[in-house]
Design a protein around this motif. Structure first.
Motif, short mmCIF file in Angstrom:
data_model
loop_
_atom_site.label_atom_id
_atom_site.label_comp_id
_atom_site.label_asym_id
_atom_site.label_seq_id
_atom_site.Cartn_x
_atom_site.Cartn_y
_atom_site.Cartn_z
N LEU A 1 0.88 -1.17 0.00
CA LEU A 1 0.00 0.00 0.00
C LEU A 1 0.91 1.22 0.00
CD1 LEU A 1 -3.12 0.58 2.22
CD2 LEU A 1 -1.41 2.36 1.95
N LEU A 2 0.69 2.11 -0.96
CA LEU A 2 1.55 3.29 -1.13
C LEU A 2 0.68 4.53 -1.26
CD1 LEU A 2 4.21 4.84 -1.91
CD2 LEU A 2 3.81 4.03 -4.25
N GLY A 3 1.05 5.60 -0.55
CA GLY A 3 0.30 6.84 -0.64
C GLY A 3 1.19 8.05 -0.59
N GLY A 4 0.58 9.22 -0.85
CA GLY A 4 1.31 10.48 -0.75
C GLY A 4 1.30 11.26 -2.04
N GLY A 5 2.25 12.18 -2.14
CA GLY A 5 2.44 12.95 -3.37
C GLY A 5 1.72 14.28 -3.42
N ILE B 1 -1.50 -2.97 -10.06
CA ILE B 1 -2.30 -2.14 -9.17
C ILE B 1 -3.72 -2.69 -9.13
CG2 ILE B 1 -3.09 0.21 -8.65
CD1 ILE B 1 -0.04 -0.12 -8.68
N GLU B 2 -4.26 -2.85 -7.91
CA GLU B 2 -5.63 -3.35 -7.80
C GLU B 2 -6.64 -2.25 -7.52
OE1 GLU B 2 -6.75 -7.33 -6.39
OE2 GLU B 2 -7.50 -6.29 -4.61
N GLN B 3 -6.29 -1.30 -6.63
CA GLN B 3 -7.23 -0.25 -6.25
C GLN B 3 -6.51 1.08 -6.07
OE1 GLN B 3 -9.12 -2.84 -2.90
NE2 GLN B 3 -10.46 -1.07 -3.16
N ARG B 4 -7.29 2.16 -6.22
CA ARG B 4 -6.81 3.51 -5.93
C ARG B 4 -7.93 4.23 -5.19
NH1 ARG B 4 -2.65 4.33 -10.09
NH2 ARG B 4 -2.96 2.79 -11.75
N LYS C 1 -1.79 23.01 -4.15
CA LYS C 1 -3.03 23.75 -4.38
C LYS C 1 -4.17 22.84 -4.82
CE LYS C 1 -5.08 27.66 -4.00
NZ LYS C 1 -5.20 28.26 -2.65
N THR C 2 -3.89 21.95 -5.77
CA THR C 2 -4.92 21.04 -6.25
C THR C 2 -5.37 20.08 -5.15
OG1 THR C 2 -4.12 21.12 -8.53
CG2 THR C 2 -5.44 19.21 -7.93
N GLU C 3 -4.44 19.67 -4.31
CA GLU C 3 -4.77 18.71 -3.25
C GLU C 3 -5.40 19.37 -2.03
OE1 GLU C 3 -4.55 15.39 -3.98
OE2 GLU C 3 -4.06 16.30 -5.90
N GLY D 1 -10.88 11.81 -5.04
CA GLY D 1 -10.50 11.56 -6.42
C GLY D 1 -8.99 11.42 -6.56
N GLU D 2 -8.55 11.08 -7.76
CA GLU D 2 -7.14 10.91 -8.03
C GLU D 2 -6.72 11.81 -9.19
OE1 GLU D 2 -9.18 7.76 -8.13
OE2 GLU D 2 -9.04 8.17 -5.97
N THR D 3 -5.45 12.16 -9.22
CA THR D 3 -4.91 12.97 -10.30
C THR D 3 -3.78 12.22 -10.99
OG1 THR D 3 -3.31 14.07 -8.86
CG2 THR D 3 -5.47 15.12 -9.11
N GLU D 4 -3.59 12.52 -12.25
CA GLU D 4 -2.59 11.82 -13.05
C GLU D 4 -1.18 12.06 -12.52
OE1 GLU D 4 -1.25 11.57 -17.75
OE2 GLU D 4 -3.29 12.22 -17.23
N ILE D 5 -0.88 13.32 -12.14
CA ILE D 5 0.47 13.65 -11.71
C ILE D 5 0.87 12.86 -10.46
CG2 ILE D 5 -0.32 15.67 -10.39
CD1 ILE D 5 2.33 17.01 -10.99
N VAL D 6 -0.06 12.71 -9.52
CA VAL D 6 0.24 11.98 -8.28
C VAL D 6 0.28 10.48 -8.53
CG1 VAL D 6 -0.59 11.40 -5.96
CG2 VAL D 6 -0.64 13.77 -6.76
N GLN D 7 -0.71 9.95 -9.23
CA GLN D 7 -0.75 8.51 -9.46
C GLN D 7 0.44 8.03 -10.29
OE1 GLN D 7 -2.94 6.19 -8.16
NE2 GLN D 7 -3.62 7.89 -6.87
N ASN D 8 0.86 8.83 -11.26
CA ASN D 8 2.03 8.47 -12.06
C ASN D 8 3.29 8.41 -11.19
OD1 ASN D 8 0.53 8.26 -14.38
ND2 ASN D 8 1.13 10.23 -15.22
N LYS D 9 3.40 9.37 -10.26
CA LYS D 9 4.56 9.39 -9.37
C LYS D 9 4.56 8.18 -8.44
CE LYS D 9 8.21 11.04 -7.29
NZ LYS D 9 9.53 11.05 -7.97
#
Length: 371
Positions: free
Chosen positions: A277-281, A320-323, A287-289, A295-303
């Motif tokens: 399990l990995l989180g953060g970013g 990856i199974e879930q976000r 500002k966006t966060e 929800g999820e954003t491409e910039i964070v999920q890609n990182k």
């Protein structure tokens, strides 16, 4: 919504204490209120089907702060303030474990590690050179050195060869914790009403008139335990902070065990059910966060995926199974806000991403503000 005579009489009449938010803080507040006032009518309102902020969304870290986080806090807080924060987290974790039991929350103490980027020699040297100073500060409370140096035995890539390690950090099953806490609250005769959003409140004629999206009622005291959502309804110096998370499918022969921090805690990962399990970013786009929208954003999920591929699991295939995401409450200081806002309205908010560690204490503190 038109309520029947029975619904008004049995659910929404003669309410002594109404708590907004059924997360860790709200549920612990309710438990302490029940201890103080055994015959009181206590109602908890929750906007979601399940607790919606971070209580059921978090990564399940039973932690008190990594070495770099503590050193970073010492730049903006006094030594006494930092020590008090850490001691509150330590005691809060003990209270959580005592309230529910280690078995109920699946508490496991595999220790906590901090990784340092292989290019960031300055931060690495700074933290390692001040480890002894932090140990001296915290030893009176933990009765031993909190931090030590460990080699990279997990085959992480692109990091410094040695890690900071503390044996005092643990992990829990967040779902089991919240189920156990909810069951305990319900067993005390406390009412939880889900899918109810508070829209407005006024203090009138010795009570608080509360308007929700489905009904209106009166309560003697109103307590807000909505953390990152607090600024929608009350005047409190707290901002929402979204945390995005992903989890892999099970990985055969996964050797990684423990809780792990990277980049001053802005990234964090752990083992759970043979998964990572990995989180953060959120530091990629503060500002966006700063939002109450899940929800999820491409910039964070890609990182996050990049970290899995290049650092955490560089030699292991994974899927990856879930976000998902959760909403924390943060501010200019890490001290929680536990205050009386007016004659009959109170709040316990701004947990700064440390809800598991301090949520139990904040809830109990809030319960002691009321009469």
């Amino acid at each position: 919504m038109i309520l029947s005579y029975w619904e008004i009489k049995s659910y929404l009449s003669n309410i002594d204490y109404t708590i907004v938010g059924s997360g860790i803080v709200g549920l612990n507040c309710a438990l302490r209120l029940r201890e103080r006032f055994p015959k009181a009518a206590i109602v908890i309102l929750e906007r979601g089907i399940l607790p919606q902020g971070a209580s059921t969304k978090n990564a399940g870290f039973a932690c008190f702060g990594s070495l770099s986080e503590i050193l970073d806090d010492l730049k903006t807080h006094s030594e006494d303030e930092v020590v008090q924060l850490i001691e509150k987290r330590r005691k809060g974790l003990l209270l959580l474990r005592k309230t529910l039991s280690d078995k109920a929350i699946d508490y496991q103490q595999h220790g906590g590690y901090e990784l340092f980027d292989h290019n960031d020699h300055k931060e690495y040297d700074y933290c390692m050179s001040r480890m002894d100073k932090v140990n001296v500060l915290l030893k009176p409370y933990f009765k031993d050195n909190v931090f030590q140096i460990k080699d990279n035995l997990f085959n992480f890539n692109n990091i410094q060869k040695q890690l900071s390690f503390t044996p005092f950090e643990g992990q829990i099953d967040t779902g089991k914790m919240m189920r156990s806490l909810t069951d305990l609250v319900l067993s005390k005769g406390i009412l939880i009403l889900n899918s109810v959003s508070v829209e407005h409140f006024d203090e009138l004629n010795g009570s608080v008139h509360v308007k929700t999206d489905t009904f209106e009622f009166k309560t003697n005291r109103l307590l807000f335990c909505t953390n990152g959502f607090a600024s929608k309804l009350i005047n409190a110096e707290v901002k929402p902070a979204r945390a995005q998370v992903l989890i892999t499918k099970p990985i055969e022969n996964l050797k990684i065990k423990g809780t792990f921090h990277l980049d001053k805690g802005f990234y964090y990962f752990r083992n759970i059910d043979s998964r990572i399990l990995l989180g953060g970013g959120r530091n990629l786009d503060f500002k966006t966060e700063e939002t109450i929208e899940m929800g999820e954003t491409e910039i964070v999920q890609n990182k996050l995926e990049e970290l899995l591929k290049t650092t955490i699991l560089p030699y292991t295939a994974f899927e990856i199974e879930q976000r998902w995401s959760g909403i924390m409450g943060v501010g200019s200081t890490k001290k929680p806000i536990v205050e009386q806002l007016s004659d009959r309205v109170f709040c316990g908010v701004r947990l700064g991403g440390m809800g598991i560690a301090i949520g139990s204490h904040v809830g109990r503190e809030l319960a002691h503000l009321v009469d």
